[in-house]
Design a protein around this motif. Structure first.
Motif, PDB file in Angstrom:
ATOM      1  N   HIS A  26       0.340  -8.907   5.951  1.00  7.57           N
ATOM      2  CA  HIS A  26       1.188  -8.882   4.753  1.00  7.57           C
ATOM      3  C   HIS A  26       0.540  -7.994   3.692  1.00  7.57           C
ATOM      4  N   SER A  27       1.358  -7.556   2.749  1.00 11.03           N
ATOM      5  CA  SER A  27       0.823  -6.751   1.648  1.00 11.03           C
ATOM      6  C   SER A  27      -0.084  -7.594   0.767  1.00 11.03           C
ATOM      7  N   PRO A  28      -1.076  -6.964   0.123  1.00  7.00           N
ATOM      8  CA  PRO A  28      -1.916  -7.698  -0.822  1.00  7.00           C
ATOM      9  C   PRO A  28      -1.059  -8.318  -1.931  1.00  7.00           C
ATOM     10  N   MET A  29      -1.560  -9.374  -2.518  1.00  4.11           N
ATOM     11  CA  MET A  29      -0.820 -10.106  -3.541  1.00  4.11           C
ATOM     12  C   MET A  29      -1.694 -10.244  -4.787  1.00  4.11           C
ATOM     13  N   VAL A  30      -1.075 -10.153  -5.953  1.00  2.00           N
ATOM     14  CA  VAL A  30      -1.811 -10.378  -7.196  1.00  2.00           C
ATOM     15  C   VAL A  30      -2.300 -11.823  -7.205  1.00  2.00           C
ATOM     16  N   ALA A  31      -3.582 -12.004  -7.422  1.00  5.21           N
ATOM     17  CA  ALA A  31      -4.194 -13.336  -7.351  1.00  5.21           C
ATOM     18  C   ALA A  31      -3.601 -14.273  -8.409  1.00  5.21           C
ATOM     19  N   ASP A  32      -3.527 -15.531  -8.063  1.00  9.04           N
ATOM     20  CA  ASP A  32      -2.995 -16.551  -8.964  1.00  9.04           C
ATOM     21  C   ASP A  32      -3.922 -17.767  -8.927  1.00  9.04           C
ATOM     22  N   PRO A  33      -5.122 -17.638  -9.537  1.00 17.60           N
ATOM     23  CA  PRO A  33      -6.106 -18.728  -9.450  1.00 17.60           C
ATOM     24  C   PRO A  33      -5.665 -19.962 -10.224  1.00 17.60           C
ATOM     25  N   THR A  34      -6.154 -21.094  -9.788  1.00 12.62           N
ATOM     26  CA  THR A  34      -5.897 -22.350 -10.492  1.00 12.62           C
ATOM     27  C   THR A  34      -6.860 -22.469 -11.676  1.00 12.62           C
ATOM     28  N   LEU A  35      -6.549 -23.399 -12.581  1.00 12.16           N
ATOM     29  CA  LEU A  35      -7.441 -23.649 -13.712  1.00 12.16           C
ATOM     30  C   LEU A  35      -8.818 -24.076 -13.215  1.00 12.16           C
ATOM     31  N   LYS A  36      -8.862 -24.891 -12.168  1.00 18.23           N
ATOM     32  CA  LYS A  36     -10.157 -25.344 -11.629  1.00 18.23           C
ATOM     33  C   LYS A  36     -10.982 -24.158 -11.133  1.00 18.23           C
TER      34      LYS A  36
ATOM     35  N   GLU B 101       0.824  -1.212   0.000  1.00 13.48           N
ATOM     36  CA  GLU B 101       0.000   0.000   0.000  1.00 13.48           C
ATOM     37  C   GLU B 101       0.858   1.262   0.000  1.00 13.48           C
ATOM     38  N   ARG B 102       1.806   1.363   0.922  1.00 12.10           N
ATOM     39  CA  ARG B 102       2.642   2.554   1.036  1.00 12.10           C
ATOM     40  C   ARG B 102       3.515   2.764  -0.200  1.00 12.10           C
ATOM     41  N   GLU B 103       4.220   1.705  -0.603  1.00  9.63           N
ATOM     42  CA  GLU B 103       5.147   1.817  -1.729  1.00  9.63           C
ATOM     43  C   GLU B 103       4.422   2.152  -3.031  1.00  9.63           C
ATOM     44  N   THR B 104       3.301   1.477  -3.266  1.00  7.45           N
ATOM     45  CA  THR B 104       2.562   1.708  -4.512  1.00  7.45           C
ATOM     46  C   THR B 104       1.970   3.103  -4.531  1.00  7.45           C
ATOM     47  N   ALA B 105       1.486   3.578  -3.383  1.00  4.93           N
ATOM     48  CA  ALA B 105       0.950   4.941  -3.300  1.00  4.93           C
ATOM     49  C   ALA B 105       2.038   5.955  -3.618  1.00  4.93           C
ATOM     50  N   GLN B 106       3.234   5.738  -3.098  1.00  2.00           N
ATOM     51  CA  GLN B 106       4.352   6.650  -3.367  1.00  2.00           C
ATOM     52  C   GLN B 106       4.716   6.643  -4.849  1.00  2.00           C
ATOM     53  N   GLN B 107       4.738   5.455  -5.441  1.00  2.00           N
ATOM     54  CA  GLN B 107       5.068   5.341  -6.870  1.00  2.00           C
ATOM     55  C   GLN B 107       4.071   6.085  -7.741  1.00  2.00           C
ATOM     56  N   MET B 108       2.804   6.063  -7.352  1.00  2.00           N
ATOM     57  CA  MET B 108       1.750   6.706  -8.129  1.00  2.00           C
ATOM     58  C   MET B 108       1.538   8.168  -7.741  1.00  2.00           C
ATOM     59  N   GLY B 109       2.178   8.585  -6.675  1.00  3.97           N
ATOM     60  CA  GLY B 109       2.033   9.969  -6.247  1.00  3.97           C
ATOM     61  C   GLY B 109       0.676  10.282  -5.653  1.00  3.97           C
ATOM     62  N   VAL B 110       0.117   9.313  -4.931  1.00  3.05           N
ATOM     63  CA  VAL B 110      -1.189   9.508  -4.302  1.00  3.05           C
ATOM     64  C   VAL B 110      -1.076   9.181  -2.817  1.00  3.05           C
ATOM     65  N   SER B 111      -2.096   9.557  -2.056  1.00  3.15           N
ATOM     66  CA  SER B 111      -2.093   9.248  -0.632  1.00  3.15           C
ATOM     67  C   SER B 111      -2.532   7.797  -0.411  1.00  3.15           C
ATOM     68  N   ARG B 112      -2.345   7.340   0.803  1.00  2.00           N
ATOM     69  CA  ARG B 112      -2.654   5.942   1.098  1.00  2.00           C
ATOM     70  C   ARG B 112      -4.155   5.677   1.195  1.00  2.00           C
ATOM     71  N   THR B 113      -4.949   6.714   1.488  1.00  4.36           N
ATOM     72  CA  THR B 113      -6.391   6.485   1.639  1.00  4.36           C
ATOM     73  C   THR B 113      -7.041   6.010   0.341  1.00  4.36           C
ATOM     74  N   PRO B 114      -6.878   6.727  -0.793  1.00  2.57           N
ATOM     75  CA  PRO B 114      -7.469   6.208  -2.033  1.00  2.57           C
ATOM     76  C   PRO B 114      -6.796   4.926  -2.511  1.00  2.57           C
ATOM     77  N   MET B 115      -5.500   4.768  -2.189  1.00  2.00           N
ATOM     78  CA  MET B 115      -4.810   3.531  -2.551  1.00  2.00           C
ATOM     79  C   MET B 115      -5.443   2.349  -1.817  1.00  2.00           C
ATOM     80  N   ARG B 116      -5.750   2.552  -0.533  1.00  2.00           N
ATOM     81  CA  ARG B 116      -6.373   1.499   0.263  1.00  2.00           C
ATOM     82  C   ARG B 116      -7.730   1.109  -0.316  1.00  2.00           C
ATOM     83  N   GLU B 117      -8.498   2.109  -0.750  1.00  2.00           N
ATOM     84  CA  GLU B 117      -9.814   1.837  -1.338  1.00  2.00           C
ATOM     85  C   GLU B 117      -9.668   1.135  -2.694  1.00  2.00           C
ATOM     86  N   ALA B 118      -8.657   1.539  -3.472  1.00  3.49           N
ATOM     87  CA  ALA B 118      -8.415   0.894  -4.767  1.00  3.49           C
ATOM     88  C   ALA B 118      -8.077  -0.578  -4.573  1.00  3.49           C
ATOM     89  N   ILE B 119      -7.290  -0.872  -3.545  1.00  2.00           N
ATOM     90  CA  ILE B 119      -6.935  -2.256  -3.247  1.00  2.00           C
ATOM     91  C   ILE B 119      -8.183  -3.049  -2.872  1.00  2.00           C
TER      92      ILE B 119
END
Length: 216
Positions: free
Chosen positions: A64-74, A31-49
């Motif tokens: 832990h930080s959120p993770m990009v989902a990796d669903p199985t074929l099933k 949340e913190r790192e991605t918000a900094q990279q995008m130049g936005v505050s953590r509040t809208p970043m948290r809602e986007a997540i």
């Protein structure tokens, strides 16, 4: 239509990054790192997540930080089975319930896809493809069906995009969409049902091919 909020704009940027593979399955989205990279505050970043977690594109993890989902074929096929049923039903209901304005808007999306295919703009082609299917679900005029369809389609966006990129059969997609539109305009539920079901079967085969390639 109201303008997207900042959180929705951030979610859209992250969604594109996931679709294009810039954020790979299993990647951490701090949340913190991605918000900094995008130049936005953590509040809208948290809602986007939260938005992307609800769509199934991100997985929330305690402490832990959120993770990009990796669903199985099933998991993907389970979702697609329900989407297939919902899309066939929404097409049938749209034949009975859709207004002429709604059907005209669906045709306009189909024609937009033709233009994007000629321009070779695959990402916008795909996004318009998803909008086409969402428009038919809305035209069913069944709010609960529309809600469920939107939730499941969002969960399948990434794998559908990657599988489509692997086998981008524009002519087949456009031909099937054209027949679906023609069926809606004629209020021909049988034609819409037949072409929608065939269309989803092709998507399922593409997704299976994508998983086979990934596991090779």
């Amino acid at each position: 239509m109201s303008s997207p909020t900042l959180a929705e704009q951030i979610a859209n940027r992250l969604r594109h990054a996931i679709l294009l593979g810039d954020l790979a399955p299993g990647a951490s989205v701090g949340e913190r790192e991605t918000a900094q990279q995008m130049g936005v505050s953590r509040t809208p970043m948290r809602e986007a997540i939260r938005i992307l977690a609800k769509e199934g594109l991100l997985t929330l993890r305690p402490s832990h930080s959120p993770m990009v989902a990796d669903p199985t074929l099933k998991q993907v096929e389970d979702d697609l089975t329900i989407v297939r049923t919902l899309e066939v039903l929404s097409g049938e209901l749209a034949c009975d319930n859709a207004s002429e304005v709604e059907i005209t808007a669906i045709r306009a999306l189909h024609e937009r896809m033709i233009d994007l295919a000629e321009a070779g703009d695959m990402l916008r082609f795909f996004e318009t493809d998803m909008a086409f299917h969402r428009a038919i679900a809305r035209a069913s005029n069944n709010a609960r069906l529309d809600e469920l369809h939107g939730q499941l389609l969002a969960r399948l966006w990434r794998v559908r995009y990657l599988s489509a990129r692997q086998a981008w059969d524009r002519s087949r997609v456009l031909a099937q969409h054209g027949l679906i539109v023609a069926g809606l305009e004629a209020r021909n539920a049988q034609l819409v049902r037949q072409e929608t079901d065939s269309h989803i079967q092709h998507i399922q085969r593409n997704i299976q091919g994508h998983f086979r390639k990934e596991s090779a």
